[in-house]
Design a protein around this motif. Structure first.
Motif, PDB file in Angstrom:
ATOM      1  N   ASP A  90       0.824  -1.214   0.000  1.00  0.00           N
ATOM      2  CA  ASP A  90       0.000   0.000   0.000  1.00  0.00           C
ATOM      3  C   ASP A  90       0.855   1.260   0.000  1.00  0.00           C
ATOM      4  N   ASP A  91       1.988   1.201   0.678  1.00  0.00           N
ATOM      5  CA  ASP A  91       2.857   2.380   0.762  1.00  0.00           C
ATOM      6  C   ASP A  91       3.869   2.446  -0.385  1.00  0.00           C
ATOM      7  N   ALA A  92       3.868   1.424  -1.255  1.00  0.00           N
ATOM      8  CA  ALA A  92       4.833   1.396  -2.359  1.00  0.00           C
ATOM      9  C   ALA A  92       4.279   0.540  -3.498  1.00  0.00           C
ATOM     10  N   LYS A  93       3.358   1.096  -4.247  1.00  0.00           N
ATOM     11  CA  LYS A  93       2.719   0.343  -5.325  1.00  0.00           C
ATOM     12  C   LYS A  93       3.708  -0.080  -6.416  1.00  0.00           C
ATOM     13  N   ASP A  94       4.798   0.643  -6.580  1.00  0.00           N
ATOM     14  CA  ASP A  94       5.803   0.309  -7.586  1.00  0.00           C
ATOM     15  C   ASP A  94       7.028  -0.391  -7.001  1.00  0.00           C
ATOM     16  N   ALA A  95       6.870  -0.995  -5.840  1.00  0.00           N
ATOM     17  CA  ALA A  95       8.003  -1.661  -5.182  1.00  0.00           C
ATOM     18  C   ALA A  95       8.607  -2.760  -6.064  1.00  0.00           C
ATOM     19  N   ALA A  96       7.796  -3.404  -6.896  1.00  0.00           N
ATOM     20  CA  ALA A  96       8.330  -4.443  -7.783  1.00  0.00           C
ATOM     21  C   ALA A  96       9.454  -3.892  -8.646  1.00  0.00           C
ATOM     22  N   PHE A  97       9.344  -2.637  -9.037  1.00  0.00           N
ATOM     23  CA  PHE A  97      10.368  -1.987  -9.857  1.00  0.00           C
ATOM     24  C   PHE A  97      11.380  -1.244  -8.990  1.00  0.00           C
ATOM     25  N   ASP A  98      10.868  -0.438  -8.080  1.00  0.00           N
ATOM     26  CA  ASP A  98      11.729   0.444  -7.293  1.00  0.00           C
ATOM     27  C   ASP A  98      12.704  -0.315  -6.400  1.00  0.00           C
ATOM     28  N   GLU A  99      12.296  -1.492  -5.936  1.00  0.00           N
ATOM     29  CA  GLU A  99      13.107  -2.243  -4.972  1.00  0.00           C
ATOM     30  C   GLU A  99      13.725  -3.507  -5.569  1.00  0.00           C
ATOM     31  N   ALA A 100      13.782  -3.596  -6.890  1.00  0.00           N
ATOM     32  CA  ALA A 100      14.392  -4.757  -7.536  1.00  0.00           C
ATOM     33  C   ALA A 100      15.877  -4.821  -7.174  1.00  0.00           C
ATOM     34  N   ASP A 101      16.276  -5.937  -6.603  1.00  0.00           N
ATOM     35  CA  ASP A 101      17.640  -6.116  -6.110  1.00  0.00           C
ATOM     36  C   ASP A 101      18.308  -7.255  -6.876  1.00  0.00           C
ATOM     37  N   PRO A 102      19.408  -6.995  -7.553  1.00  0.00           N
ATOM     38  CA  PRO A 102      20.055  -8.051  -8.334  1.00  0.00           C
ATOM     39  C   PRO A 102      20.458  -9.266  -7.504  1.00  0.00           C
ATOM     40  N   VAL A 103      20.723  -9.075  -6.233  1.00  0.00           N
ATOM     41  CA  VAL A 103      21.105 -10.197  -5.365  1.00  0.00           C
ATOM     42  C   VAL A 103      19.960 -11.204  -5.232  1.00  0.00           C
ATOM     43  N   ALA A 104      18.717 -10.723  -5.339  1.00  0.00           N
ATOM     44  CA  ALA A 104      17.541 -11.587  -5.198  1.00  0.00           C
ATOM     45  C   ALA A 104      16.977 -12.043  -6.540  1.00  0.00           C
ATOM     46  N   ALA A 105      17.681 -11.815  -7.634  1.00  0.00           N
ATOM     47  CA  ALA A 105      17.150 -12.111  -8.970  1.00  0.00           C
ATOM     48  C   ALA A 105      16.769 -13.583  -9.134  1.00  0.00           C
ATOM     49  N   GLU A 106      17.611 -14.480  -8.684  1.00  0.00           N
ATOM     50  CA  GLU A 106      17.297 -15.905  -8.828  1.00  0.00           C
ATOM     51  C   GLU A 106      16.031 -16.256  -8.056  1.00  0.00           C
ATOM     52  N   GLN A 107      15.907 -15.772  -6.839  1.00  0.00           N
ATOM     53  CA  GLN A 107      14.713 -16.019  -6.029  1.00  0.00           C
ATOM     54  C   GLN A 107      13.479 -15.410  -6.703  1.00  0.00           C
ATOM     55  N   ASP A 108      13.600 -14.209  -7.233  1.00  0.00           N
ATOM     56  CA  ASP A 108      12.471 -13.560  -7.896  1.00  0.00           C
ATOM     57  C   ASP A 108      12.055 -14.334  -9.150  1.00  0.00           C
ATOM     58  N   TYR A 109      13.025 -14.809  -9.909  1.00  0.00           N
ATOM     59  CA  TYR A 109      12.735 -15.612 -11.100  1.00  0.00           C
ATOM     60  C   TYR A 109      12.001 -16.899 -10.700  1.00  0.00           C
ATOM     61  N   ASP A 110      12.510 -17.573  -9.692  1.00  0.00           N
ATOM     62  CA  ASP A 110      11.878 -18.817  -9.226  1.00  0.00           C
ATOM     63  C   ASP A 110      10.465 -18.567  -8.709  1.00  0.00           C
ATOM     64  N   ARG A 111      10.259 -17.441  -8.061  1.00  0.00           N
ATOM     65  CA  ARG A 111       8.911 -17.100  -7.579  1.00  0.00           C
ATOM     66  C   ARG A 111       7.939 -16.939  -8.744  1.00  0.00           C
ATOM     67  N   LEU A 112       8.398 -16.333  -9.823  1.00  0.00           N
ATOM     68  CA  LEU A 112       7.528 -16.161 -10.979  1.00  0.00           C
ATOM     69  C   LEU A 112       7.130 -17.519 -11.554  1.00  0.00           C
ATOM     70  N   ILE A 113       8.093 -18.396 -11.737  1.00  0.00           N
ATOM     71  CA  ILE A 113       7.796 -19.725 -12.288  1.00  0.00           C
ATOM     72  C   ILE A 113       6.823 -20.465 -11.365  1.00  0.00           C
ATOM     73  N   ALA A 114       7.027 -20.360 -10.065  1.00  0.00           N
ATOM     74  CA  ALA A 114       6.115 -20.990  -9.099  1.00  0.00           C
ATOM     75  C   ALA A 114       4.723 -20.359  -9.183  1.00  0.00           C
ATOM     76  N   GLU A 115       4.666 -19.067  -9.404  1.00  0.00           N
ATOM     77  CA  GLU A 115       3.367 -18.395  -9.504  1.00  0.00           C
ATOM     78  C   GLU A 115       2.618 -18.845 -10.752  1.00  0.00           C
ATOM     79  N   TRP A 116       3.339 -19.102 -11.837  1.00  0.00           N
ATOM     80  CA  TRP A 116       2.678 -19.638 -13.032  1.00  0.00           C
ATOM     81  C   TRP A 116       1.995 -20.963 -12.714  1.00  0.00           C
ATOM     82  N   ARG A 117       2.711 -21.845 -12.015  1.00  0.00           N
ATOM     83  CA  ARG A 117       2.120 -23.140 -11.639  1.00  0.00           C
ATOM     84  C   ARG A 117       0.917 -22.935 -10.733  1.00  0.00           C
TER      85      ARG A 117
END
Length: 172
Positions: A90-117
């Motif tokens: 609620d306090d950061a509607k664009d957090a997906a973009f604004d807080e994208a951290d390269p260190v968490a890229a693998e985790q974020d990618y895996d989360r997307l694939i899991a969300e598709w399932r």
């Protein structure tokens, strides 16, 4: 700096002479694979590269954004499940973009694939005519959700084309 690089997208496929449900699922899977494909071979640092100031648009941000979009439309809206967003707040509607951290890229990618399932499973037993009440649009069917997600991915895949080309010249 990480050594992880985004893998090729999961396999997808389907017939172009199938029933409506199969076609909608297949086109959504194709759009999903296009986005993942734009990330293939890139490191977390490359995925997090932003377009041009002041924009915070990045491939990693797009992966994070569509993870929340999948969750919102298939679980929160269609199923009425009170699942939390993974990135948006609620306090950061664009957090997906604004807080994208390269260190968490693998985790974020895996989360997307899991969300598709998870999205597929959430609507597996639903009919295309099954509907819910959308607060902004009124009654809305699962068919309309599929069409909405296809256009959402298609729009962002255009962004992804430009972002990928800026990173390493890859196009297509």
């Amino acid at each position: 700096m990480t050594s992880w690089t985004a893998p090729p997208p999961p396999p997808f496929g389907g017939s172009l002479v199938a029933d409506e449900r199969t076609l909608l699922e297949g086109f959504l899977d194709w759009q999903r694979a296009v986005l993942a494909g734009k990330c293939t071979g890139l490191t977390g640092e490359e995925l997090a590269q932003r377009s041009t100031p002041p924009s915070t648009l990045s491939l990693l941000g797009l992966l994070r954004h569509v993870t929340d979009v999948e969750r919102e439309w298939f679980h929160r809206r269609f199923r009425g499940e009170p699942v939390p967003y993974l990135y948006r707040r609620d306090d950061a509607k664009d957090a997906a973009f604004d807080e994208a951290d390269p260190v968490a890229a693998e985790q974020d990618y895996d989360r997307l694939i899991a969300e598709w399932r998870s999205s597929r499973a959430a609507v597996a037993s639903a009919a295309l005519d099954d509907a819910f009440e959308d607060p902004q649009r009124g009654p809305m069917s699962l068919r309309a959700v599929y069409l909405h997600l296809i256009q959402e991915y298609a729009r962002h895949n255009g962004h992804a084309d430009l972002l990928r080309q800026r990173i390493d010249g890859e196009t297509g």
